[in-house]
Design a protein around this motif. Structure first.
Motif, short mmCIF file in Angstrom:
data_model
loop_
_atom_site.label_atom_id
_atom_site.label_comp_id
_atom_site.label_asym_id
_atom_site.label_seq_id
_atom_site.Cartn_x
_atom_site.Cartn_y
_atom_site.Cartn_z
N GLY A 298 50.19 21.09 43.99
CA GLY A 298 50.16 19.89 43.16
C GLY A 298 48.92 19.02 43.34
N SER A 299 48.01 19.41 44.23
CA SER A 299 46.80 18.60 44.48
C SER A 299 45.61 19.12 43.68
CB SER A 299 46.46 18.62 45.97
OG SER A 299 46.00 19.90 46.36
N GLU A 300 44.66 18.22 43.48
CA GLU A 300 43.34 18.59 42.95
C GLU A 300 42.37 18.42 44.09
OE1 GLU A 300 42.48 16.31 39.46
OE2 GLU A 300 43.99 17.34 38.25
N SER A 301 41.87 19.53 44.62
CA SER A 301 41.18 19.48 45.91
C SER A 301 39.83 20.18 45.91
CB SER A 301 42.06 20.13 47.00
OG SER A 301 43.31 19.49 47.10
N ASP A 302 38.97 19.69 46.79
CA ASP A 302 37.71 20.34 47.15
C ASP A 302 37.81 20.82 48.59
OD1 ASP A 302 36.44 19.67 44.75
OD2 ASP A 302 35.56 17.83 45.60
N ILE A 303 37.12 21.90 48.88
CA ILE A 303 36.86 22.31 50.25
C ILE A 303 35.41 21.92 50.54
CG2 ILE A 303 36.72 24.24 51.86
CD1 ILE A 303 38.77 25.61 49.82
N PHE A 304 35.24 20.94 51.40
CA PHE A 304 33.92 20.36 51.67
C PHE A 304 33.34 20.98 52.93
CE2 PHE A 304 31.60 17.17 54.19
CZ PHE A 304 30.52 16.93 53.34
N ILE A 305 32.08 21.41 52.86
CA ILE A 305 31.37 21.98 54.01
C ILE A 305 30.07 21.21 54.14
CG2 ILE A 305 30.41 24.08 55.03
CD1 ILE A 305 32.25 25.61 52.95
N SER A 306 29.97 20.37 55.16
CA SER A 306 28.86 19.44 55.26
C SER A 306 27.51 20.15 55.33
CB SER A 306 29.02 18.56 56.50
OG SER A 306 27.98 17.61 56.57
N GLY A 307 26.62 19.78 54.41
CA GLY A 307 25.29 20.37 54.36
C GLY A 307 25.18 21.54 53.41
N LEU A 308 26.31 22.13 53.04
CA LEU A 308 26.31 23.25 52.09
C LEU A 308 26.72 22.81 50.70
CD1 LEU A 308 26.11 26.42 51.67
CD2 LEU A 308 28.60 26.43 52.01
N GLY A 309 27.70 21.90 50.61
CA GLY A 309 28.23 21.47 49.33
C GLY A 309 29.74 21.52 49.37
N TRP A 310 30.36 21.90 48.26
CA TRP A 310 31.81 21.95 48.24
C TRP A 310 32.29 23.01 47.25
CZ3 TRP A 310 28.91 18.12 46.04
CH2 TRP A 310 29.11 17.84 44.69
N GLY B 135 30.70 23.08 65.03
CA GLY B 135 30.37 21.66 64.91
C GLY B 135 30.23 21.17 63.49
N VAL B 136 30.03 22.08 62.52
CA VAL B 136 29.85 21.67 61.13
C VAL B 136 31.18 21.13 60.58
CG1 VAL B 136 29.42 22.49 58.78
CG2 VAL B 136 27.91 23.18 60.66
N LYS B 137 31.12 20.00 59.90
CA LYS B 137 32.32 19.37 59.36
C LYS B 137 32.83 20.15 58.16
CE LYS B 137 32.50 14.92 59.42
NZ LYS B 137 32.28 13.49 59.16
N VAL B 138 34.09 20.58 58.23
CA VAL B 138 34.76 21.31 57.15
C VAL B 138 36.10 20.63 56.92
CG1 VAL B 138 35.72 23.52 56.41
CG2 VAL B 138 33.62 23.48 57.80
N LEU B 139 36.42 20.29 55.67
CA LEU B 139 37.67 19.59 55.40
C LEU B 139 38.12 19.78 53.96
CD1 LEU B 139 36.74 16.78 53.72
CD2 LEU B 139 35.98 16.14 56.01
N VAL B 140 39.39 19.43 53.70
CA VAL B 140 39.94 19.39 52.35
C VAL B 140 39.97 17.93 51.91
CG1 VAL B 140 41.94 19.89 50.90
CG2 VAL B 140 41.33 21.46 52.76
N ARG B 141 39.52 17.67 50.70
CA ARG B 141 39.47 16.32 50.19
C ARG B 141 39.93 16.27 48.74
NH1 ARG B 141 32.88 15.65 49.28
NH2 ARG B 141 32.84 16.78 47.27
N GLU B 142 40.16 15.07 48.25
CA GLU B 142 40.43 14.86 46.83
C GLU B 142 39.21 15.34 46.03
OE1 GLU B 142 40.62 11.11 43.68
OE2 GLU B 142 40.89 10.74 45.84
N ALA B 143 39.44 16.04 44.93
CA ALA B 143 38.35 16.62 44.14
C ALA B 143 37.39 15.54 43.64
CB ALA B 143 38.90 17.42 42.97
N LEU B 144 36.11 15.80 43.82
CA LEU B 144 35.08 14.88 43.34
C LEU B 144 34.90 14.98 41.84
CD1 LEU B 144 32.63 12.98 43.75
CD2 LEU B 144 31.26 14.99 44.30
N ILE B 145 34.87 16.21 41.33
CA ILE B 145 34.65 16.44 39.89
C ILE B 145 35.89 17.10 39.30
CG2 ILE B 145 33.26 17.67 38.18
CD1 ILE B 145 30.91 17.43 40.03
#
Length: 375
Positions: free
Chosen positions: A335-347, A365-375
């Motif tokens: 039910g979510s609209e999500s991005d997988i964000f990888i810092s320095g690479l994009g999403w 050490g690279v930040k990787v997370l799930v977030r609310e979709a940007l686009i």
């Protein structure tokens, strides 16, 4: 006056007080060896601001930067925090609010020119406000811009003028967010600044900041960029940056994947779609980044045989200096609209709301997370 703890024989910049050094151009106090013995020697950054109205990016590590930030709360200042939209979570200064105290924070979101045409900027601004609030950052305003292209920059200048009153302006941000470009644009927009910059010296301040005088006796205070090693761009050799840092609008790539398929981003990052129905994923990375698709069952063998060659960048030699991968198991909620964000690479935009399970392998050490979709 010598700073406490500084070697009394160590020459200091007559402009900003930084200890002069000849080894690293991107660290505070750099001066060419030929100019080191000059009377009242100044560092390269002060020299370029004074003679060319051009701020040069320098950087400092996390601990040094936090010491610098610690002094802002006791001032009466406007804090302009510049972040990179392409690496939003990676460039937002964690815990900024506790360092700036009650001083107002203007959040300037740079590099909007990298987003695809047709982006809804009102939706984008609302997204930024929600993300900043979730990180505990209270902002008096959010301004979207591209300092490089000049998009939205009139609004940045207007917001600074409206919000600073009779205050100094501290400009803070991580490396590679476009801080120096924006500082240079601010310098150019103050009519009296060029005359002010030709006087004999800048007001001496701390080791790592430069005060750029304004016509009302206040200053724009340019701070070095903080280095976050949680960003992939800080971990790779300089020659790899061209494949990570986009310089033109992103051409998104769409991959239709079944569970059990893998995407390699060069040999820098691996993305496994492990569980879920047939699903499309939209990749927002630099156009120069090479992506290779394979079956999950072949991924280990493919990587072992072709890393640094077919799976590039980086080259096999460059890969030796990059930390080994860490696995991130991520669940995309139903039910979510999500991005997988990888810092320095994009999403990676997950297109669908049925949920999914993925695994991302990125340098430790690279930040990787799930977030609310940007686009």
């Amino acid at each position: 006056m010598k700073e406490q703890g500084k070697d009394k024989d160590q020459p200091s910049c007559a402009g900003c007080g930084a200890s002069l050094q000849t080894q690293s151009k991107d660290r505070p106090g750099y001066v060419p060896a030929s100019a080191l013995d000059a009377e009242a020697a100044i560092c390269q950054r002060c020299f370029r601001i004074r003679n060319y109205n051009d701020a040069v990016q320098v950087s400092m590590n996390n601990d040094e930067f936090l010491k610098l930030l610690g002094g802002i709360a006791s001032t009466d200042s406007l804090v302009v925090h510049i972040v990179d939209l392409f690496d939003f979570e990676g460039s937002l200064i964690s815990g900024l609010q506790r360092f700036v105290g009650n001083n107002p924070v203007l959040l300037v979101v740079n590099k909007i020119d990298l987003l695809p045409k047709g982006t809804n900027y009102n939706r984008l601004r609302n997204w930024v406000q929600r993300q900043a609030k979730a990180q505990g950052l209270r902002t008096v305003d959010v301004v979207l811009c591209s300092a490089k292209r000049g998009m939205g920059f009139d609004r940045v200048v207007e917001a600074v003028e409206q919000l600073r009153g009779q205050r100094d302006v501290y400009v803070v941000g991580a490396t590679n967010v476009g801080k120096s470009t924006l500082i240079n644009r601010l310098i150019a927009d103050y009519s009296d600044l060029e005359r002010e910059l030709t006087v004999s010296r800048f007001p001496g301040t701390t080791l790592d900041e430069i005060r750029i005088p304004l016509d009302d006796g206040k200053s724009i205070i340019d701070t070095p960029g903080i280095v976050y090693t949680s960003r992939l761009t800080e971990l790779v050799p300089r020659g790899v940056l061209g494949s990570l840092l986009p310089d033109k609008p992103i051409k998104s790539l769409v991959y239709q994947l079944d569970a059990g398929q893998t995407l390699f981003f060069g040999s820098l990052v691996r993305f496994d779609y492990t569980h879920g129905a047939n699903l499309s994923f939209t990749l927002y990375t630099a156009n120069a980044m090479k992506v290779h698709r394979t079956k999950l069952e072949r991924a280990d063998e493919l990587y072992a045989q072709h890393k640094g060659v077919m799976l590039a960048p980086p080259s096999l030699e460059e890969l030796q200096g990059i930390p080994a991968w860490t696995r991130h198991s991520l669940r995309i909620p139903r039910g979510s609209e999500s991005d997988i964000f990888i810092s320095g690479l994009g999403w990676i935009r997950v297109n669908g709301t049925n949920g999914a399970q993925v695994e991302v392998y990125a340098p430790k050490g690279v930040k990787v997370l799930v977030r609310e979709a940007l686009i």
